[in-house]
Design an enzyme around this catalytic site. Structure first.
Site, PDB file in Angstrom:
ATOM      1  N   CYS A  94      21.585 -54.298 -23.642  1.00 16.13           N
ATOM      2  CA  CYS A  94      23.286 -54.178 -23.522  1.00 16.13           C
ATOM      3  C   CYS A  94      24.006 -55.456 -23.425  1.00 16.13           C
ATOM      4  O   CYS A  94      25.113 -55.262 -23.544  1.00 16.13           O
ATOM      5  CB  CYS A  94      23.527 -53.201 -22.277  1.00 16.13           C
ATOM      6  N   CYS A 385      25.041 -54.336 -16.866  1.00 12.30           N
ATOM      7  CA  CYS A 385      23.861 -54.344 -16.327  1.00 12.30           C
ATOM      8  C   CYS A 385      23.008 -54.184 -17.686  1.00 12.30           C
ATOM      9  O   CYS A 385      23.527 -54.055 -18.613  1.00 12.30           O
ATOM     10  CB  CYS A 385      23.469 -53.087 -15.569  1.00 12.30           C
TER      11      CYS A 385
END
Length: 399
Positions: A94, A385
């Protein structure tokens, strides 16, 4: 002979609208989305010698199938950039798009390049499942108690974060509703217009006499935000990752399609092209956390990035904190004491979507656009995250 570290500046940042998985971009290839934003960001600097671009670094969380085979190089060639321009695809899940920005800035800061493009692209419509076409985890993971969290689905890690940090279902749903409300208000106010490069979606349809008719639709608005989102509707949704859990489809990020690109220059290049930058890249940090609570990663990364930039959280007027799940976003904000009014003022991934490896580049476009609108906004930050237990954060300064 050692070189002096120089500053890296963001000159332009653009993105596509973000579409829901199997939505408006369901038949759009990720390399075409990438080519689109690469052309658009280069066009922001008239007279730019594209042949002088040192590298095109592209983040992609699932670099396979339609977005495999070094999608960076393929995308830049499809964009019409000169053959001499190289390209490399990187993957930090991500944070891939933000990592691309950081790596590009590093090349400039070290004096290895004067002009760089950082980008990200991801089509979750093209991937048959969230973890890609073929998942083959090392069997040893299941025999090692300390590493079993690697095998957890992201939703289960969010449940563990919610339990560990006491984030209630009610708070998660309220946060999700706010994300939609902020995003819809931003769209209505036109805050995303400057950063979006509208994308023409072409559909082939049957015509008269056996001919093929091409229909074209110009997409210029994010598809994810729901005007009809309500507390009552969110409360009715059932948990999807744990039978007695609190994480639902409504308080989780949307699976999405999209791309973004960021053009960076050294001070020498700014003078050469007579360009005024919009922001200075100040710092970047990444940190590891236990895989089973991967969502808490920004708690470790953000203080490192702030320290590297020489600022405090109080100095940061705008933070784009990726809303992988409301549970983890709230846990991060509470652990660090972040001001909710300064976090995702225009909504986050729950409403706007999360095209994995592209998100960092997309949110960079949102942040620098906000800096251009608000002269009083000096420092901004992007954080997220990362699957398998990491967090990343980057700090930017308005110039």
């Amino acid at each position: 002979m050692s070189k002096q570290i120089q500053d890296a500046y963001i000159v332009a940042a653009v993105r596509t609208p973000v579409a829901r998985r199997n939505g408006l971009f369901r038949h759009v290839r990720p390399d075409d989305m990438l080519a689109h934003v690469l052309r658009a960001v280069v066009d922001q600097v008239p007279g730019l010698d594209a042949g002088g671009i040192g590298d095109v670094i592209v983040g992609c969380a699932m670099p396979e199938a339609e977005q495999g085979m070094n999608v960076a190089r393929i995308g830049l060639l499809l964009a019409g950039l000169p053959d001499r321009v190289p390209g490399v695809t990187i993957n930090r899940f991500c944070a891939s798009g933000l990592q691309a920005v950081a790596d590009s800035a590093s090349r400039i800061r070290l004096g290895e390049a004067d002009v760089m493009i950082a980008a990200g692209t991801e089509s979750m419509s093209a991937m048959p499942q969230i973890m890609g076409n073929k998942v083959s985890l090392n069997p040893a993971i299941f025999a090692q108690k300390e590493n079993i969290g690697i095998a957890y689905g992201m939703g289960l890690t969010a449940e563990k974060v919610a339990a560990k940090y006491g984030v209630s279902r009610e708070d998660q749903d309220a946060f999700a509703l706010q994300s939609h409300q902020r995003a819809n208000a931003a769209i209505e106010a036109g805050h995303f217009r400057a950063e979006i490069a509208p994308y023409a979606v072409r559909t082939h349809l049957p015509g008269e006499g056996g001919t093929v008719r091409v229909a074209e639709r110009l997409v210029d608005t994010d598809e994810g935000p729901r005007a009809d989102a309500s507390a009552e509707g969110l409360a009715k949704l059932k948990p999807v990752f744990a039978a007695r859990g609190s994480v639902t489809a409504g308080n989780s990020s949307q699976m999405s399609d999209g791309a973004g690109a960021v053009l960076l220059m050294s001070e020498a290049a700014l003078k050469r092209y007579g360009v005024r930058p919009v922001a200075r890249f100040a710092s970047f940090a990444v940190a590891g956390v236990p895989p089973e609570i991967m969502g808490i990663g920004p708690v470790e990364a953000i203080p490192r990035a702030l320290a590297a930039a020489g600022v405090t959280l109080a100095d940061v007027g705008w933070t784009e904190l990726n809303e992988a799940f409301a549970a983890q976003a709230l846990a991060v904000m509470r652990q660090l004491g972040m001001d909710p009014a300064r976090v995702n003022p225009l909504g986050g991934a729950i409403a706007l979507g999360h095209p994995l490896g592209a998100t960092g580049a997309i949110r960079t476009a949102t942040l620098v656009s906000a800096m251009q609108r608000d002269p009083g906004l000096r420092f901004g930050m992007i954080s997220m995250c990362i699957g398998t237990g990491m967090g990343a954060a980057g700090v930017f300064e308005r110039v």
